[in-house]
Design an enzyme around this catalytic site. Structure first.
Site, PDB file in Angstrom:
ATOM      1  N   PHE A   1      -2.259  -3.845  -5.921  1.00 44.40           N
ATOM      2  CA  PHE A   1      -1.545  -5.006  -6.577  1.00 44.40           C
ATOM      3  C   PHE A   1      -2.252  -4.882  -8.028  1.00 44.40           C
ATOM      4  O   PHE A   1      -2.925  -6.058  -8.850  1.00 44.40           O
ATOM      5  CB  PHE A   1      -2.959  -5.900  -6.055  1.00 44.40           C
ATOM      6  CG  PHE A   1      -2.867  -6.089  -4.432  1.00 44.40           C
ATOM      7  CD1 PHE A   1      -1.662  -6.114  -4.432  1.00 44.40           C
ATOM      8  CD2 PHE A   1      -4.309  -5.771  -3.171  1.00 44.40           C
ATOM      9  CE1 PHE A   1      -1.798  -6.492  -2.692  1.00 44.40           C
ATOM     10  CE2 PHE A   1      -3.623  -6.096  -2.075  1.00 44.40           C
ATOM     11  CZ  PHE A   1      -1.995  -6.379  -1.656  1.00 44.40           C
TER      12      PHE A   1
ATOM     13  N   GLY B   1      -0.466  -3.629  -9.892  1.00 45.90           N
ATOM     14  CA  GLY B   1       1.088  -4.003 -11.355  1.00 45.90           C
ATOM     15  C   GLY B   1       1.404  -3.139 -11.179  1.00 45.90           C
ATOM     16  O   GLY B   1       2.750  -2.426 -12.561  1.00 45.90           O
ATOM     17  N   LYS B   2       1.003  -1.311 -10.769  1.00 46.80           N
ATOM     18  CA  LYS B   2       1.945  -0.372 -10.663  1.00 46.80           C
ATOM     19  C   LYS B   2       3.162  -0.256 -10.916  1.00 46.80           C
ATOM     20  O   LYS B   2       4.103   0.207 -11.302  1.00 46.80           O
ATOM     21  CB  LYS B   2       0.981   0.873 -10.313  1.00 46.80           C
ATOM     22  CG  LYS B   2      -0.419   1.304 -10.262  1.00 46.80           C
ATOM     23  CD  LYS B   2      -1.006   2.385  -9.153  1.00 46.80           C
ATOM     24  CE  LYS B   2      -0.084   1.947  -7.325  1.00 46.80           C
ATOM     25  NZ  LYS B   2      -1.492   0.201  -7.212  1.00 46.80           N
TER      26      LYS B   2
ATOM     27  N   ASP C   1       7.320   6.438  -6.948  1.00 46.38           N
ATOM     28  CA  ASP C   1       6.125   5.442  -6.254  1.00 46.38           C
ATOM     29  C   ASP C   1       5.853   5.751  -5.656  1.00 46.38           C
ATOM     30  O   ASP C   1       6.585   6.664  -4.555  1.00 46.38           O
ATOM     31  CB  ASP C   1       7.498   4.299  -6.663  1.00 46.38           C
ATOM     32  CG  ASP C   1       6.216   3.323  -6.386  1.00 46.38           C
ATOM     33  OD1 ASP C   1       5.148   3.239  -6.938  1.00 46.38           O
ATOM     34  OD2 ASP C   1       6.774   1.667  -6.200  1.00 46.38           O
ATOM     35  N   GLU C   2       4.853   5.559  -5.877  1.00 44.81           N
ATOM     36  CA  GLU C   2       3.692   5.476  -4.423  1.00 44.81           C
ATOM     37  C   GLU C   2       3.936   7.156  -4.623  1.00 44.81           C
ATOM     38  O   GLU C   2       3.380   7.729  -3.422  1.00 44.81           O
ATOM     39  CB  GLU C   2       4.411   5.849  -2.806  1.00 44.81           C
ATOM     40  CG  GLU C   2       4.690   3.652  -3.165  1.00 44.81           C
ATOM     41  CD  GLU C   2       3.546   2.885  -2.801  1.00 44.81           C
ATOM     42  OE1 GLU C   2       2.225   3.928  -2.517  1.00 44.81           O
ATOM     43  OE2 GLU C   2       3.346   2.010  -2.951  1.00 44.81           O
TER      44      GLU C   2
ATOM     45  N   CYS D   1     -14.093  -4.994  -7.731  1.00 49.17           N
ATOM     46  CA  CYS D   1     -14.560  -3.983  -9.306  1.00 49.17           C
ATOM     47  C   CYS D   1     -15.241  -3.153  -8.477  1.00 49.17           C
ATOM     48  O   CYS D   1     -16.006  -3.476  -7.700  1.00 49.17           O
ATOM     49  CB  CYS D   1     -15.214  -5.194 -10.368  1.00 49.17           C
ATOM     50  SG  CYS D   1     -16.729  -6.047  -9.525  1.00 49.17           S
TER      51      CYS D   1
ATOM     52  N   CYS E   1     -18.375  -5.056  -6.166  1.00 49.19           N
ATOM     53  CA  CYS E   1     -18.464  -5.816  -5.447  1.00 49.19           C
ATOM     54  C   CYS E   1     -18.307  -5.124  -4.225  1.00 49.19           C
ATOM     55  O   CYS E   1     -17.717  -5.548  -3.430  1.00 49.19           O
ATOM     56  CB  CYS E   1     -17.289  -6.813  -5.515  1.00 49.19           C
ATOM     57  SG  CYS E   1     -18.109  -8.454  -6.891  1.00 49.19           S
TER      58      CYS E   1
HETATM   59 ZN    ZN Z   1     -16.457  -7.862  -8.781  1.00 48.32          ZN
END
Ligand code: ZN
Length: 194
Positions: free
Chosen positions: A13, A15-16, A88-89, A176, A179
């Site tokens: 997610f 945005g690649k 892609d991928e 991140c 988290c």
């Molecule tokens: Zn975080």
């Protein structure tokens, strides 16, 4: 003239594929011919959308689902008149993707590669690391962390309870590092499990 290799990488997610699609569209608008390759087992809706939107661009774009992500199909299917080869991928392609990409650059192609840099356990994914070494240019894109919303995400945390490296689906959260470690340690799991 030698070509160029550009890698666009990051977590789920981030945005690649969107960035890859933007570069492909830009190439088409400049009159270049592009071929897009992705593993057949990991087809993303985004490319189907793009195919529909760009289908009016008189044959300058073609999309190729690659059986089992076998990179030799790319080498076999790239046409001599093609300017831009988008992959892609990239993490799902067979190991020989590295040699295939090098060969395409030698043929003068602009090779754009999108893919995950790390799997959900923070291990380098497939041959993406090697492709980054090979690349003339590497761009890392990031989503915002889905838990704290404060920091750039760094890891694709898997919410699904599958443990193989390859699990195609949307059951991931971009997190991140802080988290991610909390989630892996079982803290704040209420955030991630319904
Ligand atoms: Zn975080």
């Amino acid at each position: 003239m030698a070509g160029l290799v550009k890698v666009i990488t990051g977590e789920m997610f981030s945005g690649k594929s969107r960035e890859l699609a933007r570069l492909v569209r830009e190439s088409l608008s400049m009159g270049f011919r592009a071929q897009v390759f992705y593993p057949a087992h990991a087809v993303r809706g985004s490319w189907r959308d793009i195919d529909q939107r760009l289908s009016g661009v008189d044959g300058h774009l073609s999309l190729h689902p690659v059986p089992d992500g076998q990179a030799q199909y790319i080498a076999a299917w790239v046409r001599s008149e093609t300017d831009v080869v988008a992959i892609d991928e990239g993490q799902f392609f067979s190991d020989d993707i590295v040699g295939v990409v090098r060969g395409l650059r030698r043929q003068g192609k602009l090779v754009l590669i999108g893919g995950l840099d790390q799997d959900y356990l923070e291990n380098p994914f497939g041959r993406m690391g090697d492709l980054m070494c090979l690349a003339n240019e590497v761009v890392k894109v990031h989503a915002f962390c889905a838990a704290c919303g404060q920091a750039d995400a760094a890891v694709s945390h898997r919410v699904a309870r599958e443990s193989g490296q390859v699990w195609v689906g949307d059951d991931y959260l971009p997190l991140c590092e802080d988290c991610y470690l909390m989630a892996r340690n079982g803290q704040a799991m209420s955030l991630f499990v319904d």
